[in-house]
Write a protein that holds these residues in place. Structure first.
Motif, short mmCIF file in Angstrom:
data_model
loop_
_atom_site.label_atom_id
_atom_site.label_comp_id
_atom_site.label_asym_id
_atom_site.label_seq_id
_atom_site.Cartn_x
_atom_site.Cartn_y
_atom_site.Cartn_z
N ILE A 75 91.14 -14.90 88.04
CA ILE A 75 91.81 -15.52 86.89
C ILE A 75 92.85 -14.57 86.31
CG2 ILE A 75 91.43 -16.50 84.60
CD1 ILE A 75 88.49 -16.97 85.56
N ARG A 76 94.03 -15.08 86.12
CA ARG A 76 95.13 -14.31 85.54
C ARG A 76 95.47 -14.90 84.18
NH1 ARG A 76 93.56 -11.68 88.98
NH2 ARG A 76 94.62 -10.75 90.78
N HIS A 77 94.96 -14.30 83.13
CA HIS A 77 95.24 -14.80 81.77
C HIS A 77 94.87 -13.70 80.79
CE1 HIS A 77 95.00 -17.33 78.14
NE2 HIS A 77 95.81 -18.14 78.80
N THR A 78 95.59 -13.67 79.67
CA THR A 78 95.32 -12.62 78.67
C THR A 78 93.94 -12.77 78.05
OG1 THR A 78 96.39 -13.98 76.97
CG2 THR A 78 97.76 -12.35 78.11
N ALA A 79 93.36 -13.96 78.10
CA ALA A 79 92.04 -14.17 77.52
C ALA A 79 90.92 -13.99 78.55
CB ALA A 79 91.95 -15.56 76.89
#
Length: 554
Positions: A75-79
């Motif tokens: 997963i590539r996401h800031t969260a």
């Protein structure tokens, strides 16, 4: 006897110096550590097991830990927490992750009080973003709840604990049951043992959003039994502090996943609320209807294939359509939940899904000749013994869904050969498929073949295994071939795979084989659709309704 506590200061993998313990759970410990190679502070999650854990359970826990790392790393996401490394010491994995300084959302609400609708919308937007990133990678979180959400000191929102995430195509732990989340945040379709999908995570997000503004989960009744019964049968308690969030909460907590508010509709409303903008008038009274299924050109006959594994938990099934008699519905749900609680809220493995060719009709691009027979089911998939103790399936078992419980937009198709099945109105009869004892249906880019033979053959499972070995489809990738528990019929098996159609479209197929009438008939229910439609409401619902409504010839 528990494993000895590792001393602070231990050097892990010659690189990570363990410091203080940040948290401890039943099976894991999280350490603050220093990466002495890069000179940064990290979090290290250690898998811990008691001496009473047998080899099978140890294997399951190790696989679960590795799957958490794998799911999170995709997963590539800031969260999302960044996974830096996975190392093995003491015959167990240790996950090295980004350290997020902050408190859990559950602690924030408990210690500071409920959040304003605007702040809750901001957090929900971050969670919606990371869930979207996960879903795009074929990852379902399955345990979204306030205690798994970190609020950093800088205000950053982070979704943690992908330990029970479902990774598409990963069948590595399908042989063991597992706990699948907190009852207060489990979607109704999961409580019934149905196929989880992105809408299930959105339900859990809705419950988390409710808890942010109300301070408690929406259906918490103090026990697993009462809570799961409420999730499946009771109306949503009115969120009194939600303000403009109310339509979002009610939309995400719609019990029917096909009618549940989707991510795009939720995102639009949450953005407006977080920005302090007034919502459209319609948003205060109605939840946006789900988008229509995408119209895709129907692939040629040899281009169709597909179905994703789902837990088959027959004791937990209740009618898809809510009964008009609430008391009867509640009684059925209580019985279902009692079965669940009796099993310690342990679920059947992922992969015990509906789908495969029949145990009497070998259909599929690679085998259009001899039909499979009665798959030799494993003990876990065997039906209850019959009155004579033979274990044979009953002659004419009732469908899970009767005609009075079929959802709107579906019609029961009755074939002249004697079988019946509920299908969406947009799936039309195309006549026989590759032989007279097969029937093909197509629509919206989906394809269904019901195939049968009499008498049933020897083993659907063996036929599927042979078909898998001999598969010649372009870019063929097996998802699973296994015996399954399918209602009270014996010798059921699933063959599931993906491959490329003639136009290059990635297709997904599921073929379920099973035997009825004590070997009189072998059936195959064989679905194929584009991968992009696989988890969409039309695709997943059509598969479920077909399996639950099917009635064989007498």
């Amino acid at each position: 006897m528990t494993q000895p506590q590792e001393p602070t200061g231990r050097l892990l993998a010659g690189r990570y110096r363990l410091g203080e313990v940040l948290g401890r759970g039943g099976m894991g410990t999280v350490w603050r550590a220093e990466d002495e190679v890069l000179g940064r502070i990290v979090a290290v999650k250690e898998l811990r097991m008691t001496g009473a854990v047998d080899d099978a359970e140890k294997h399951r826990l190790i696989v679960r830990t590795l799957r958490e790392a794998k799911a999170t790393a995709r997963i590539r996401h800031t969260a999302a927490v960044t996974v830096f490394d996975v190392v093995e010491e003491d015959d167990r994995p240790w996950i090295v992750m980004e350290l997020v300084d902050g408190r859990s959302l559950a602690d924030v609400v408990r210690e500071d009080g409920t959040l304003t609708p605007e702040r809750a919308a901001e957090i929900a937007l971050d969670l919606l973003g990371v869930l979207g990133a996960a879903h795009s990678q074929g990852v379902l979180h399955r345990d979204v709840k306030p205690s798994n959400v970190l609020i950093g000191e800088d205000g950053r929102t982070v979704l943690t604990d992908f330990g029970i995430a479902s990774v598409e195509g990963d069948t590595s732990i399908t042989s063991t049951g597992m706990l699948v989340g907190a009852p207060s945040y489990i979607a109704p379709e999961r409580a019934r043992g149905q196929q989880p999908g992105p809408p299930s995570d959105l339900w859990s997000l809705g419950g988390t959003l409710y808890a942010m503004v109300e301070g408690v989960p929406p259906y918490d009744r103090g026990s697993a039994l009462a809570t799961l019964t409420a999730v499946m049968t009771e109306d949503l308690p009115t969120p009194r502090n939600a303000g403009p969030l109310r339509p979002v909460i009610e939309g995400l907590l719609e019990k029917d996943p096909a009618k549940r508010m989707d991510a795009a509709a939720a995102r639009a409303l949450l953005r407006a609320i977080a920005g302090g903008k007034a919502l459209p008038e319609a948003a205060t009274v109605a939840v946006p209807a789900p988008a229509e299924a995408p119209t895709v050109a129907v692939p040629a006959a040899e281009e169709t294939a597909g179905t994703a594994p789902r837990p088959l938990l027959a004791p937990l099934r209740i009618p898809f359509r809510v009964s008009r008699r609430r008391a009867a519905m509640a009684a059925g749900a209580v019985a279902a939940v009692l079965a669940l609680v009796a099993a310690l809220v342990v679920w059947w493995p992922e992969g015990k899904d509906a789908g495969a060719r029949s145990a009497g009709g070998a259909t599929g691009p690679s085998a259009q000749a001899s039909a499979p027979a009665s798959a030799a089911a494993s003990p876990a998939a065997s039906p209850s013994p019959s009155a004579d103790g033979s274990g044979a399936a009953s002659e004419q078992p009732a469908p899970v869904l009767t005609s009075g419980q079929i959802p709107a937009g579906y019609t029961v198709y009755k074939d002249q050969s004697g079988f019946s099945i509920a299908l969406p109105d947009w799936l039309t009869d195309q006549g026989p498929d590759y032989r007279a004892t097969s029937r093909r249906f197509e629509g919206h880019g989906l394809r269904l073949v019901v195939d049968w033979q009499s008498p049933a053959g020897d083993s659907a499972l063996k036929d599927w295994q042979e078909a898998d070995r001999n598969a010649k489809m372009p870019n063929y990738r097996k998802v699973r071939v296994e015996s399954v528990a399918y209602r009270n019929w014996n010798n059921a098996a699933d063959w599931e795979w993906t491959y490329s159609g003639k136009t290059g479209t990635l297709l997904h197929s599921l073929n379920r084989g099973f035997v009825t009438g004590n070997g009189k008939y072998g059936y195959a229910i064989y679905w194929t659709m584009p991968e992009e439609v696989w988890s969409a409401p039309d695709g997943s619902l059509a598969r479920r309704i077909s399996f639950e409504s099917f009635q064989p010839a007498p």
